[in-house]
Design a protein around this motif. Structure first.
Motif, PDB file in Angstrom:
ATOM      1  N   THR A  36      58.300 -62.288 -90.102  1.00  0.00           N
ATOM      2  CA  THR A  36      58.491 -62.536 -88.671  1.00  0.00           C
ATOM      3  C   THR A  36      59.176 -63.876 -88.446  1.00  0.00           C
ATOM      4  N   GLN A  37      58.750 -64.886 -89.231  1.00  0.00           N
ATOM      5  CA  GLN A  37      59.360 -66.204 -89.088  1.00  0.00           C
ATOM      6  C   GLN A  37      60.836 -66.169 -89.444  1.00  0.00           C
ATOM      7  N   ALA A  38      61.202 -65.329 -90.413  1.00  0.00           N
ATOM      8  CA  ALA A  38      62.615 -65.190 -90.781  1.00  0.00           C
ATOM      9  C   ALA A  38      63.416 -64.642 -89.600  1.00  0.00           C
ATOM     10  N   ALA A  39      62.842 -63.661 -88.879  1.00  0.00           N
ATOM     11  CA  ALA A  39      63.518 -63.095 -87.712  1.00  0.00           C
ATOM     12  C   ALA A  39      63.629 -64.121 -86.592  1.00  0.00           C
ATOM     13  N   LEU A  40      62.531 -64.853 -86.329  1.00  0.00           N
ATOM     14  CA  LEU A  40      62.546 -65.853 -85.268  1.00  0.00           C
ATOM     15  C   LEU A  40      63.507 -66.997 -85.585  1.00  0.00           C
ATOM     16  N   ASP A  41      63.552 -67.391 -86.857  1.00  0.00           N
ATOM     17  CA  ASP A  41      64.500 -68.439 -87.266  1.00  0.00           C
ATOM     18  C   ASP A  41      65.936 -67.983 -87.045  1.00  0.00           C
ATOM     19  N   SER A  42      66.200 -66.708 -87.333  1.00  0.00           N
ATOM     20  CA  SER A  42      67.544 -66.169 -87.119  1.00  0.00           C
ATOM     21  C   SER A  42      67.923 -66.220 -85.638  1.00  0.00           C
ATOM     22  N   MET A  43      66.973 -65.854 -84.764  1.00  0.00           N
ATOM     23  CA  MET A  43      67.238 -65.905 -83.325  1.00  0.00           C
ATOM     24  C   MET A  43      67.486 -67.339 -82.864  1.00  0.00           C
ATOM     25  N   ASP A  44      66.686 -68.288 -83.380  1.00  0.00           N
ATOM     26  CA  ASP A  44      66.884 -69.691 -83.020  1.00  0.00           C
ATOM     27  C   ASP A  44      68.239 -70.197 -83.502  1.00  0.00           C
TER      28      ASP A  44
ATOM     29  N   GLU B 240      51.011 -54.868 -73.449  1.00  0.00           N
ATOM     30  CA  GLU B 240      49.576 -54.711 -73.195  1.00  0.00           C
ATOM     31  C   GLU B 240      48.792 -55.918 -73.703  1.00  0.00           C
ATOM     32  N   LEU B 241      49.150 -56.408 -74.903  1.00  0.00           N
ATOM     33  CA  LEU B 241      48.501 -57.598 -75.437  1.00  0.00           C
ATOM     34  C   LEU B 241      48.690 -58.779 -74.495  1.00  0.00           C
ATOM     35  N   PHE B 242      49.904 -58.957 -74.034  1.00  0.00           N
ATOM     36  CA  PHE B 242      50.223 -60.081 -73.148  1.00  0.00           C
ATOM     37  C   PHE B 242      49.443 -59.981 -71.836  1.00  0.00           C
ATOM     38  N   ASN B 243      49.402 -58.776 -71.260  1.00  0.00           N
ATOM     39  CA  ASN B 243      48.751 -58.589 -69.962  1.00  0.00           C
ATOM     40  C   ASN B 243      47.232 -58.709 -70.030  1.00  0.00           C
ATOM     41  N   GLN B 244      46.655 -58.422 -71.177  1.00  0.00           N
ATOM     42  CA  GLN B 244      45.195 -58.421 -71.287  1.00  0.00           C
ATOM     43  C   GLN B 244      44.615 -59.757 -71.750  1.00  0.00           C
ATOM     44  N   ASN B 245      45.479 -60.745 -71.947  1.00  0.00           N
ATOM     45  CA  ASN B 245      45.025 -62.049 -72.393  1.00  0.00           C
ATOM     46  C   ASN B 245      45.763 -63.148 -71.631  1.00  0.00           C
ATOM     47  N   ASN B 246      45.303 -64.368 -71.788  1.00  0.00           N
ATOM     48  CA  ASN B 246      45.916 -65.501 -71.097  1.00  0.00           C
ATOM     49  C   ASN B 246      46.845 -66.321 -71.990  1.00  0.00           C
ATOM     50  N   LEU B 247      47.171 -65.787 -73.148  1.00  0.00           N
ATOM     51  CA  LEU B 247      48.029 -66.523 -74.077  1.00  0.00           C
ATOM     52  C   LEU B 247      49.490 -66.470 -73.634  1.00  0.00           C
ATOM     53  N   SER B 248      50.221 -67.533 -73.929  1.00  0.00           N
ATOM     54  CA  SER B 248      51.655 -67.578 -73.621  1.00  0.00           C
ATOM     55  C   SER B 248      52.428 -66.775 -74.674  1.00  0.00           C
ATOM     56  N   PRO B 249      53.681 -66.392 -74.370  1.00  0.00           N
ATOM     57  CA  PRO B 249      54.501 -65.722 -75.390  1.00  0.00           C
ATOM     58  C   PRO B 249      54.617 -66.546 -76.669  1.00  0.00           C
ATOM     59  N   ASN B 250      54.754 -67.874 -76.540  1.00  0.00           N
ATOM     60  CA  ASN B 250      54.847 -68.727 -77.727  1.00  0.00           C
ATOM     61  C   ASN B 250      53.585 -68.630 -78.578  1.00  0.00           C
ATOM     62  N   SER B 251      52.431 -68.568 -77.908  1.00  0.00           N
ATOM     63  CA  SER B 251      51.166 -68.457 -78.646  1.00  0.00           C
ATOM     64  C   SER B 251      51.090 -67.139 -79.402  1.00  0.00           C
ATOM     65  N   TRP B 252      51.566 -66.059 -78.757  1.00  0.00           N
ATOM     66  CA  TRP B 252      51.562 -64.764 -79.433  1.00  0.00           C
ATOM     67  C   TRP B 252      52.524 -64.761 -80.626  1.00  0.00           C
ATOM     68  N   MET B 253      53.677 -65.412 -80.461  1.00  0.00           N
ATOM     69  CA  MET B 253      54.616 -65.498 -81.589  1.00  0.00           C
ATOM     70  C   MET B 253      53.983 -66.229 -82.769  1.00  0.00           C
ATOM     71  N   ASP B 254      53.230 -67.291 -82.466  1.00  0.00           N
ATOM     72  CA  ASP B 254      52.552 -68.039 -83.528  1.00  0.00           C
ATOM     73  C   ASP B 254      51.523 -67.172 -84.249  1.00  0.00           C
ATOM     74  N   ARG B 255      50.901 -66.265 -83.496  1.00  0.00           N
ATOM     75  CA  ARG B 255      49.887 -65.386 -84.103  1.00  0.00           C
ATOM     76  C   ARG B 255      50.516 -64.320 -85.006  1.00  0.00           C
ATOM     77  N   VAL B 256      51.729 -63.902 -84.651  1.00  0.00           N
ATOM     78  CA  VAL B 256      52.395 -62.863 -85.450  1.00  0.00           C
ATOM     79  C   VAL B 256      53.073 -63.469 -86.677  1.00  0.00           C
ATOM     80  N   ALA B 257      53.669 -64.630 -86.482  1.00  0.00           N
ATOM     81  CA  ALA B 257      54.482 -65.229 -87.547  1.00  0.00           C
ATOM     82  C   ALA B 257      53.635 -66.113 -88.471  1.00  0.00           C
ATOM     83  N   SER B 258      53.911 -66.038 -89.743  1.00  0.00           N
ATOM     84  CA  SER B 258      53.302 -66.954 -90.712  1.00  0.00           C
ATOM     85  C   SER B 258      54.415 -67.683 -91.449  1.00  0.00           C
TER      86      SER B 258
END
Length: 271
Positions: A234-242, A211-229
């Motif tokens: 969150t950054q620990a999870a994203l680093d693990s995936m990378d 819903e967040l993605f559909n209601q805004n024009n931000l890219s998935p990467n932009s949303w990840m930046d907003r969630v992760a600090s």
């Protein structure tokens, strides 16, 4: 206008149900064919369908023939249909991999639409990409699109390569989402949550993110930046995936589905 749906499986019945609500079709103008006695009994209980067991009973009545069977049934089906059809009938196929040229050759029809739907069509949230042979007129394409839109949205693509490609993205895509959900639910269970709570945690997280993605024009990467600090959870999870190359593995999976769609079109007997 009369539509015949050949194959009353998941997607065939979904489109039959969707099209039955179309303003283009009058009541009882949808015919559904299936060889299963059990399925025929079920179909006969649905007031807005006429159910049939043999092609001889219904093919010649149809203006549009909607093919919703497995690809390996294609050759035999078209051999049976070929003597019964006429040049004005439109064939819509949702079979993965079977090319327009193959369908022309085997069915004897020239007005062919090749489409690739996905499972959310069952709840009116589907996405169907489609393309057609040059013999299908602009007005006929508008009719086809209106019928496909009864299960969600449709996108017309310029050629068949994009149908195979969309198989790898939108067609098979819901399974990738469910795969990810299943993994997250298993992680939640291992953390000690109950099955019920694990299901709610994961499903609501996916719903909210979409819903967040559909209601805004931000890219998935932009949303990840907003969630992760920096240095956060969150950054620990994203680093693990990378570190585990998850992004590349997802791309490889999508291309595997794409490649398989192309292979299906080349296999002589579609086995």
């Amino acid at each position: 206008m009369k539509v015949l749906v050949v194959g009353a499986g998941n997607m065939g019945l979904t489109y039959a149900e969707g099209m039955s609500k179309s303003k283009l079709l009058k009541k009882k103008n949808i015919m559904v064919l299936d060889s299963s006695e059990e399925k025929l009994k079920e179909l006969n209980e649905i007031a807005h369908f006429d159910a049939f067991k043999t092609l001889e009973e219904c093919v010649q009545q149809a203006d549009i023939i909607f093919i919703a069977v497995k690809p390996y049934h294609a050759t035999k089906l078209f051999e049976t249909i070929k003597p019964m059809v006429n040049s004005e009938q439109i064939l819509i196929s949702i079979m993965a991999g079977i090319t327009i040229e193959t369908m022309k050759e085997q069915s004897g029809l020239s007005k062919i639409v090749r489409a690739m739907p996905n499972l959310p069509a069952k709840i009116g949230k589907g996405l169907t990409s489609y393309t057609s042979s040059s013999e299908v007129s602009r007005i006929e394409l508008l009719t086809v699109e209106s019928l496909l839109d009864t299960t969600g949205k449709s996108i017309r693509v310029s050629d068949e390569n994009f149908i195979d490609a969309s198989t790898g993205i939108s067609g098979s895509g819901p399974a990738y989402v469910f795969y990810f959900m299943q993994s997250m639910m298993e992680a939640a269970l291992q953390m000690g949550f109950s099955k019920k709570v694990s299901t709610v945690l994961v499903s609501e997280t996916f719903t909210g993110a979409i819903e967040l993605f559909n209601q805004n024009n931000l890219s998935p990467n932009s949303w990840m930046d907003r969630v992760a600090s920096k240095g956060g959870t969150t950054q620990a999870a994203l680093d693990s995936m990378d570190d585990n190359n998850v992004s590349e593995l997802i791309k490889e999976a999508a291309f595997a589905a794409f490649d398989r769609a192309v292979e299906l079109g080349k296999e002589e007997h579609y086995a």
